[in-house]
Write a protein that holds these residues in place. Structure first.
Motif, PDB file in Angstrom:
ATOM      1  N   ARG A  79      75.658  69.744  44.662  1.00  0.00           N
ATOM      2  CA  ARG A  79      77.008  69.546  44.934  1.00  0.00           C
ATOM      3  C   ARG A  79      77.677  70.567  45.755  1.00  0.00           C
ATOM      4  NH1 ARG A  79      80.380  68.469  39.587  1.00  0.00           N
ATOM      5  NH2 ARG A  79      78.932  66.575  39.612  1.00  0.00           N
ATOM      6  N   LEU A  80      78.076  70.309  46.890  1.00  0.00           N
ATOM      7  CA  LEU A  80      78.412  71.468  48.021  1.00  0.00           C
ATOM      8  C   LEU A  80      77.450  72.435  47.911  1.00  0.00           C
ATOM      9  CD1 LEU A  80      82.137  71.563  46.807  1.00  0.00           C
ATOM     10  CD2 LEU A  80      81.240  70.360  48.610  1.00  0.00           C
ATOM     11  N   ASP A  81      76.239  71.872  48.189  1.00  0.00           N
ATOM     12  CA  ASP A  81      74.893  72.815  48.535  1.00  0.00           C
ATOM     13  C   ASP A  81      74.654  73.695  47.211  1.00  0.00           C
ATOM     14  OD1 ASP A  81      74.645  71.827  50.963  1.00  0.00           O
ATOM     15  OD2 ASP A  81      76.061  73.333  51.868  1.00  0.00           O
ATOM     16  N   VAL A  82      75.283  73.429  46.224  1.00  0.00           N
ATOM     17  CA  VAL A  82      74.758  74.233  44.945  1.00  0.00           C
ATOM     18  C   VAL A  82      74.143  73.123  43.650  1.00  0.00           C
ATOM     19  CG1 VAL A  82      75.871  75.558  42.949  1.00  0.00           C
ATOM     20  CG2 VAL A  82      76.589  75.843  45.283  1.00  0.00           C
ATOM     21  N   THR A  83      73.178  73.707  43.374  1.00  0.00           N
ATOM     22  CA  THR A  83      72.543  72.934  42.151  1.00  0.00           C
ATOM     23  C   THR A  83      73.107  72.788  40.822  1.00  0.00           C
ATOM     24  OG1 THR A  83      70.234  73.099  43.386  1.00  0.00           O
ATOM     25  CG2 THR A  83      70.452  72.369  40.936  1.00  0.00           C
ATOM     26  N   ILE A  84      73.633  71.959  40.398  1.00  0.00           N
ATOM     27  CA  ILE A  84      74.606  72.056  39.002  1.00  0.00           C
ATOM     28  C   ILE A  84      74.046  71.365  38.154  1.00  0.00           C
ATOM     29  CG2 ILE A  84      76.781  71.826  40.539  1.00  0.00           C
ATOM     30  CD1 ILE A  84      77.066  69.090  39.519  1.00  0.00           C
ATOM     31  N   TYR A  85      72.772  70.566  38.365  1.00  0.00           N
ATOM     32  CA  TYR A  85      72.082  70.140  37.094  1.00  0.00           C
ATOM     33  C   TYR A  85      70.550  69.953  37.509  1.00  0.00           C
ATOM     34  CZ  TYR A  85      70.553  66.875  33.360  1.00  0.00           C
ATOM     35  OH  TYR A  85      69.817  66.370  32.378  1.00  0.00           O
ATOM     36  N   THR A  86      69.686  70.406  36.686  1.00  0.00           N
ATOM     37  CA  THR A  86      68.175  70.185  36.906  1.00  0.00           C
ATOM     38  C   THR A  86      67.576  69.574  35.536  1.00  0.00           C
ATOM     39  OG1 THR A  86      68.172  72.083  38.427  1.00  0.00           O
ATOM     40  CG2 THR A  86      65.968  71.200  37.583  1.00  0.00           C
ATOM     41  N   THR A  87      66.604  68.390  35.693  1.00  0.00           N
ATOM     42  CA  THR A  87      66.106  67.857  34.661  1.00  0.00           C
ATOM     43  C   THR A  87      64.549  67.696  35.380  1.00  0.00           C
ATOM     44  OG1 THR A  87      66.052  66.217  33.128  1.00  0.00           O
ATOM     45  CG2 THR A  87      66.708  65.543  35.140  1.00  0.00           C
ATOM     46  N   VAL A  88      63.617  67.838  34.108  1.00  0.00           N
ATOM     47  CA  VAL A  88      62.354  67.406  34.480  1.00  0.00           C
ATOM     48  C   VAL A  88      62.231  65.825  34.538  1.00  0.00           C
ATOM     49  CG1 VAL A  88      61.202  69.428  33.457  1.00  0.00           C
ATOM     50  CG2 VAL A  88      61.572  67.332  32.123  1.00  0.00           C
TER      51      VAL A  88
END
Length: 277
Positions: free
Chosen positions: A216-225
């Motif tokens: 979101r807006l060049d920022v990673t806000i959530y990561t999951t495998v």
């Protein structure tokens, strides 16, 4: 034998008899005294070296909610499984001599038959009204594709091409008027090679080296495998489809303009895994 005394524990709720599938041992049978455990709700006989035909006494385990018979060598399941009215989770992964899947309990929510490569036929899945997750990885030759896609959470087949209706670039999410998103399917092509940590990898619930990210807006806000448990034990390219339903966090967090990116971990846990597409 100690296993024959299990039936004396009439108030037992959980029974774990599982072994490592790499462990060498003699063949076993399920103790007949199991039928006394009417309050048992979780039975794990993973890699118990069960062979031949499973005894048709499961209907006496009337409280059973989870049953793991993965990594065993039996060829037939008992028809009495259909009578388990509370059974929600049935794991049959890597039962490579299993040839037929009978009618199962209509209460099932999750069914795993990954790597059951000898399966010749599967009973009608449409009667499983509660089924939400179905994993037929590497045993799809006798499964109706329309039925499978309705329940599919994970699917893996040998192949190096992703279907043309997948978005090949990083997709940008946009809300559609009078529509709600029902889920996301992610397709990846990868190869495993020969990994020294195979025994450890099989205990994981996901691919720790391939991530799905919301940006979101060049920022990673959530990561999951990527969510999978079983993979094919070959060196060839594999196509994996992972479906995230509407109540999963990957879907719930999406907002207008968000992007979804698939990427590998900068420092991998496992040597040999390559993300190709």
């Amino acid at each position: 034998m100690i296993t024959e005394l299990i039936g004396m524990l009439e108030r037992l709720n959980t029974l774990r008899m599982n072994k490592s599938h790499t462990q060498q041992s003699l063949k076993h049978v399920l103790p007949s005294s199991l039928s006394n455990l009417s309050l048992l709700n979780d039975l794990d006989a993973h890699a118990w070296r069960l062979s031949g035909t499973i005894p048709d006494e499961f209907e006496k385990l009337s409280s059973l909610e989870k049953l793991d018979l993965g990594h065993n060598n039996f060829c037939h399941l008992p028809y009495s499984l259909r009578g388990l009215s509370y059974l929600k989770d049935l794991v049959l992964a890597n039962c490579k001599e299993l040839k037929f899947l009978p009618l199962l309990a209509s209460s099932l929510v999750k069914l795993t038959v990954a790597n059951c490569t000898a399966l010749e036929s599967i009973s009608d899945l449409t009667i499983l009204a509660s089924l939400l997750e179905f994993d037929p990885t590497n045993c799809t030759k006798n499964i109706d594709s329309q039925v499978a896609s309705k329940y599919l959470r994970n699917l893996s087949v040998l192949g190096s091409e992703i279907h043309h209706w997948f978005v090949q670039e990083i997709p940008c999410f946009a809300n559609r008027i009078n529509h709600s998103i029902k889920g996301i399917i992610i397709g990846v092509v990868f190869s495993l090679g020969q990994t020294k940590q195979k025994a450890f990898r099989d205990k994981l619930t996901g691919s720790v080296d391939i991530h799905a990210k919301i940006i979101r807006l060049d920022v990673t806000i959530y990561t999951t495998v990527l969510d999978w448990r079983e993979v094919s034990e070959v060196d060839e390219d594999q196509l994996r489809l992972c479906r995230y339903v509407d109540f999963s966090k990957l879907v719930l967090m999406l907002e207008e303009g968000d992007k979804i990116q698939i990427a590998t971990r900068e420092t991998p846990y496992f040597n040999g895994l390559t993300l190709k597409k």
